[in-house]
Design a protein around this motif. Structure first.
Motif: not given
Length: 208
Positions: A139-159
């Motif tokens: 139940k979260c949100y992001s209205t942000a304008t974002i730039s970045g390699t392999s980046s995510g609007g909610i979460m980044g790397l999961k490996a």
């Protein structure tokens, strides 16, 4: 319960109990990220924390050991942050400690900023050493304008490793740019892992 009405209160909050915002807070300087101890609950109480340009390492970090932490009902304005550090989330830096249980719910992020490689609006890299680690973002949100390699609007790397990551009922509306970037998660979400990584009932409307 600890009442938090300004930056000093936030920095002095030791965790281990419920910290509740009682006012909007605009950060200026300081040493970040703040480390969340076991049994920490931060209730934003629908108030906003406005970050400063010094918050490039994220607002919070997770202490070592067996940690349970919850962040809820909080809005983050990250417009003053130019570029985040590598593999870092705006709200929580990363989850690399073993036996971490992190829950983020009813939170939002606004602004325009650059995530470094594998970064995320809420959590950056999630690569704990123990299968007992669980990260839940709902139940979260992001209205942000974002730039970045392999980046995510909610979460980044999961490996890697056998941890559990659940993202549900979340959305993003801002434009997201960068190689392998995604509206909800970065391009490595779920890659080379033996655990569980799920995204349910989420959407992104911004250009990717």
């Amino acid at each position: 319960m600890t009442s938090i009405s300004n930056q000093s209160d936030l920095e002095n909050w030791s965790g281990g109990d419920t910290g509740t915002l009682t006012a909007n807070i605009t950060l200026s300087g300081g040493t970040w990220p703040l480390t969340l101890a076991d049994n920490s609950i931060l209730d934003g109480n629908r108030y906003t924390i406005t970050l400063s340009s010094s918050n490039t390492g994220g607002l919070f970090n997770i202490a070592s050991g067996s940690i349970t932490a919850t962040i809820k009902n909080l809005k983050i304005d990250a417009d003053a942050v130019s570029t985040m550090d590598i593999r870092v989330g705006v709200l929580v830096k990363d989850v690399v400690q073993s036996s971490t249980t992190l829950t983020i719910t009813n939170c939002g992020i606004v602004g325009a900023f650059s995530l470094n490689n594998d970064g995320g609006s809420f959590v950056g890299r999630t690569l704990p050493a123990a299968s007992s680690s669980v990260v839940t973002i709902s139940k979260c949100y992001s209205t942000a304008t974002i730039s970045g390699t392999s980046s995510g609007g909610i979460m980044g790397l999961k490996a890697g490793n056998a941890s559990t990551v659940n993202i549900s009922e979340c959305y993003t509306t801002g434009a997201i740019s960068g190689t392998n970037a995604g509206g909800i998660s970065g391009g490595s979400f779920g890659l080379n892992m033996s655990g569980t990584a799920t995204i349910k009932n989420c959407y992104a409307t911004g250009a990717v």
